[in-house]
Write a protein that holds these residues in place. Structure first.
Motif, PDB file in Angstrom:
ATOM      1  N   ILE A 233     -12.705 -34.002   7.658  1.00 52.88           N
ATOM      2  CA  ILE A 233     -11.765 -34.323   6.578  1.00 52.88           C
ATOM      3  C   ILE A 233     -10.417 -34.638   7.212  1.00 52.88           C
ATOM      4  O   ILE A 233      -9.844 -33.811   7.919  1.00 52.88           O
ATOM      5  CB  ILE A 233     -11.659 -33.162   5.576  1.00 52.88           C
ATOM      6  N   SER A 234      -9.927 -35.844   6.963  1.00 52.05           N
ATOM      7  CA  SER A 234      -8.690 -36.300   7.603  1.00 52.05           C
ATOM      8  C   SER A 234      -7.474 -35.703   6.909  1.00 52.05           C
ATOM      9  O   SER A 234      -7.555 -35.176   5.785  1.00 52.05           O
ATOM     10  CB  SER A 234      -8.594 -37.827   7.549  1.00 52.05           C
ATOM     11  N   GLU A 235      -6.341 -35.811   7.574  1.00 53.18           N
ATOM     12  CA  GLU A 235      -5.085 -35.355   6.981  1.00 53.18           C
ATOM     13  C   GLU A 235      -4.800 -36.092   5.679  1.00 53.18           C
ATOM     14  O   GLU A 235      -4.402 -35.471   4.684  1.00 53.18           O
ATOM     15  CB  GLU A 235      -3.944 -35.561   7.974  1.00 53.18           C
ATOM     16  N   GLU A 236      -5.022 -37.401   5.633  1.00 55.46           N
ATOM     17  CA  GLU A 236      -4.749 -38.167   4.415  1.00 55.46           C
ATOM     18  C   GLU A 236      -5.669 -37.752   3.285  1.00 55.46           C
ATOM     19  O   GLU A 236      -5.235 -37.639   2.131  1.00 55.46           O
ATOM     20  CB  GLU A 236      -4.884 -39.671   4.692  1.00 55.46           C
ATOM     21  N   GLN A 237      -6.937 -37.509   3.582  1.00 55.68           N
ATOM     22  CA  GLN A 237      -7.870 -37.045   2.552  1.00 55.68           C
ATOM     23  C   GLN A 237      -7.452 -35.683   2.016  1.00 55.68           C
ATOM     24  O   GLN A 237      -7.500 -35.436   0.801  1.00 55.68           O
ATOM     25  CB  GLN A 237      -9.283 -36.972   3.129  1.00 55.68           C
ATOM     26  N   PHE A 238      -7.049 -34.795   2.918  1.00 55.00           N
ATOM     27  CA  PHE A 238      -6.629 -33.463   2.485  1.00 55.00           C
ATOM     28  C   PHE A 238      -5.388 -33.540   1.607  1.00 55.00           C
ATOM     29  O   PHE A 238      -5.321 -32.906   0.546  1.00 55.00           O
ATOM     30  CB  PHE A 238      -6.351 -32.580   3.699  1.00 55.00           C
ATOM     31  N   VAL A 239      -4.387 -34.302   2.026  1.00 57.36           N
ATOM     32  CA  VAL A 239      -3.143 -34.403   1.265  1.00 57.36           C
ATOM     33  C   VAL A 239      -3.424 -34.972  -0.119  1.00 57.36           C
ATOM     34  O   VAL A 239      -2.904 -34.473  -1.133  1.00 57.36           O
ATOM     35  CB  VAL A 239      -2.113 -35.263   2.029  1.00 57.36           C
ATOM     36  N   ASP A 240      -4.255 -36.000  -0.202  1.00 59.97           N
ATOM     37  CA  ASP A 240      -4.586 -36.587  -1.502  1.00 59.97           C
ATOM     38  C   ASP A 240      -5.280 -35.566  -2.399  1.00 59.97           C
ATOM     39  O   ASP A 240      -4.922 -35.413  -3.580  1.00 59.97           O
ATOM     40  CB  ASP A 240      -5.483 -37.809  -1.287  1.00 59.97           C
ATOM     41  N   MET A 241      -6.260 -34.842  -1.848  1.00 60.24           N
ATOM     42  CA  MET A 241      -6.961 -33.816  -2.625  1.00 60.24           C
ATOM     43  C   MET A 241      -6.004 -32.735  -3.076  1.00 60.24           C
ATOM     44  O   MET A 241      -5.979 -32.351  -4.253  1.00 60.24           O
ATOM     45  CB  MET A 241      -8.076 -33.206  -1.767  1.00 60.24           C
ATOM     46  N   ARG A 242      -5.179 -32.238  -2.152  1.00 61.20           N
ATOM     47  CA  ARG A 242      -4.315 -31.099  -2.447  1.00 61.20           C
ATOM     48  C   ARG A 242      -3.282 -31.458  -3.505  1.00 61.20           C
ATOM     49  O   ARG A 242      -3.021 -30.671  -4.435  1.00 61.20           O
ATOM     50  CB  ARG A 242      -3.643 -30.644  -1.151  1.00 61.20           C
ATOM     51  N   GLN A 243      -2.693 -32.633  -3.413  1.00 59.08           N
ATOM     52  CA  GLN A 243      -1.680 -33.043  -4.387  1.00 59.08           C
ATOM     53  C   GLN A 243      -2.288 -33.221  -5.780  1.00 59.08           C
ATOM     54  O   GLN A 243      -1.693 -32.803  -6.782  1.00 59.08           O
ATOM     55  CB  GLN A 243      -0.990 -34.318  -3.923  1.00 59.08           C
ATOM     56  N   LYS A 244      -3.470 -33.816  -5.859  1.00 57.91           N
ATOM     57  CA  LYS A 244      -4.122 -33.983  -7.163  1.00 57.91           C
ATOM     58  C   LYS A 244      -4.527 -32.637  -7.736  1.00 57.91           C
ATOM     59  O   LYS A 244      -4.355 -32.388  -8.939  1.00 57.91           O
ATOM     60  CB  LYS A 244      -5.340 -34.894  -7.022  1.00 57.91           C
ATOM     61  N   ARG A 245      -5.050 -31.765  -6.898  1.00 56.20           N
ATOM     62  CA  ARG A 245      -5.486 -30.450  -7.372  1.00 56.20           C
ATOM     63  C   ARG A 245      -4.298 -29.604  -7.832  1.00 56.20           C
ATOM     64  O   ARG A 245      -4.333 -28.970  -8.895  1.00 56.20           O
ATOM     65  CB  ARG A 245      -6.256 -29.741  -6.268  1.00 56.20           C
ATOM     66  N   ASP A 246      -3.231 -29.608  -7.041  1.00 60.07           N
ATOM     67  CA  ASP A 246      -2.067 -28.794  -7.382  1.00 60.07           C
ATOM     68  C   ASP A 246      -1.427 -29.246  -8.692  1.00 60.07           C
ATOM     69  O   ASP A 246      -0.883 -28.424  -9.440  1.00 60.07           O
ATOM     70  CB  ASP A 246      -1.031 -28.853  -6.256  1.00 60.07           C
ATOM     71  N   ALA A 247      -1.486 -30.544  -8.979  1.00 61.51           N
ATOM     72  CA  ALA A 247      -0.865 -31.064 -10.204  1.00 61.51           C
ATOM     73  C   ALA A 247      -1.494 -30.484 -11.462  1.00 61.51           C
ATOM     74  O   ALA A 247      -0.853 -30.452 -12.518  1.00 61.51           O
ATOM     75  CB  ALA A 247      -0.962 -32.590 -10.222  1.00 61.51           C
ATOM     76  N   GLY A 248      -2.737 -29.991 -11.369  1.00 62.20           N
ATOM     77  CA  GLY A 248      -3.402 -29.436 -12.541  1.00 62.20           C
ATOM     78  C   GLY A 248      -3.434 -27.928 -12.599  1.00 62.20           C
ATOM     79  O   GLY A 248      -4.017 -27.359 -13.531  1.00 62.20           O
ATOM     80  N   LEU A 249      -2.794 -27.257 -11.632  1.00 60.86           N
ATOM     81  CA  LEU A 249      -2.830 -25.796 -11.597  1.00 60.86           C
ATOM     82  C   LEU A 249      -1.697 -25.193 -12.426  1.00 60.86           C
ATOM     83  O   LEU A 249      -0.571 -25.695 -12.418  1.00 60.86           O
ATOM     84  CB  LEU A 249      -2.705 -25.301 -10.151  1.00 60.86           C
ATOM     85  N   ASP A 250      -2.004 -24.097 -13.127  1.00 57.64           N
ATOM     86  CA  ASP A 250      -0.962 -23.320 -13.787  1.00 57.64           C
ATOM     87  C   ASP A 250      -0.159 -22.538 -12.748  1.00 57.64           C
ATOM     88  O   ASP A 250      -0.648 -22.259 -11.648  1.00 57.64           O
ATOM     89  CB  ASP A 250      -1.578 -22.331 -14.779  1.00 57.64           C
TER      90      ASP A 250
END
Length: 286
Positions: A233-250
């Protein structure tokens, strides 16, 4: 010498606290102790911290350190309670000052609150060594979840704080003030560059499905199986996943009370004129 380790899981906050020691009758450190807090009543209790203290006494240990991996947003620290009863120096990474500066503004704290880390007994620099009896510890700077996160290494064991979770849970969020997904990726890869058999101890577990709570894994297992950051898993893939996931967290349930206590090294705010301590709730700020 390899450390002896006893873990204590708090099912309410999902936090794992640890007692790390060299031998029975020897010296110990406590990592990330939890103070019970009831948000409905504003009352604190010490049952979880008392379990740690009872273990230390039962094994005739002397407490040298109370180690915080970062200023937690999910529980209040019991560091000062433990220090009052067992001494031990309360320590955290030196970049806690950055976190204090952010939250001093958020909570509009007066000049009584100093953003220089002086509430703690010791501020660790990256790669700083320290002793717990016959054990040599090493403080490792692993920012990303917050700008000030530290991991602590003793022999073949690393206490990773809020960087990694168990492989089926993934990695920590990065949307708190000063957090950064790209920085977290690099911090985690630094940890995963350690030998494959290095034991990794989590600060939290949020077990999916019916899996019981767990908190120990290894570098090799994380590299092979972590759902967010396994090998490939590349840095760009991780950053994209993490930013999208964090946007939906309470926001964490206890972030507002917890941060006000934890940036003070586990002290509550000073009492006001009526002798009562108060926690602030900023409206529409997070």
């Amino acid at each position: 010498m390899e450390p002896r380790i006893e873990a204590f899981f708090d099912s309410v906050t999902g936090t794992v606290s640890y007692v790390v020691y060299d031998r029975p009758g020897g010296r110990a450190a406590i990592i990330d102790p939890v103070l019970d807090y009831d948000p409905k009543s504003g009352r604190t209790r010490t049952s979880r911290a008392d379990r740690l203290m009872q273990f230390v006494y039962a094994h005739s240990l002397t407490l040298d350190w109370i180690l915080e991996t970062h200023a937690h947003a999910d529980h209040l620290s019991a560091a000062q309670y433990l220090k009052r009863h067992m001494d031990g120096k309360v320590a955290i990474g030196e970049r806690i000052c950055q976190v204090q500066a952010v939250f001093k503004r958020l909570f509009n704290l007066d000049d009584e609150f100093r953003e220089d880390g002086s509430q703690f007994d010791h501020l660790f620099a990256d790669n700083e060594s320290f002793q717990v009896g016959a054990l040599t510890g090493q403080a490792l700077f692993v920012p990303g979840h917050t700008p000030a996160d530290m991991a602590y290494r003793f022999g073949n064991a690393v206490f990773v704080g809020d960087t990694l979770f168990m492989p089926d849970v993934g990695t920590a969020r990065c949307d708190f003030p000063g957090g950064d997904a790209r920085t977290l990726y690099r911090s985690i890869r630094k940890l995963l560059s350690l030998p494959a058999d290095t034991r990794l101890f989590m600060c939290h577990d949020y077990p999916p499905g019916a899996r019981p709570p767990a908190w120990e894994t290894s570098v090799g297992e994380q590299r092979a199986r972590n759902i967010h950051i396994r090998d490939g898993i590349s840095e760009e893939q991780f950053v994209d996943m993490r930013q999208k996931r964090d946007a939906g967290l309470d926001m964490p349930n206890l972030i507002l009370p917890a941060i006000q206590v934890n940036i003070r090294a586990g002290n509550v705010p000073p009492p006001e004129g009526n002798g009562v301590s108060y926690l602030k709730i900023p409206l529409n700020a997070l």
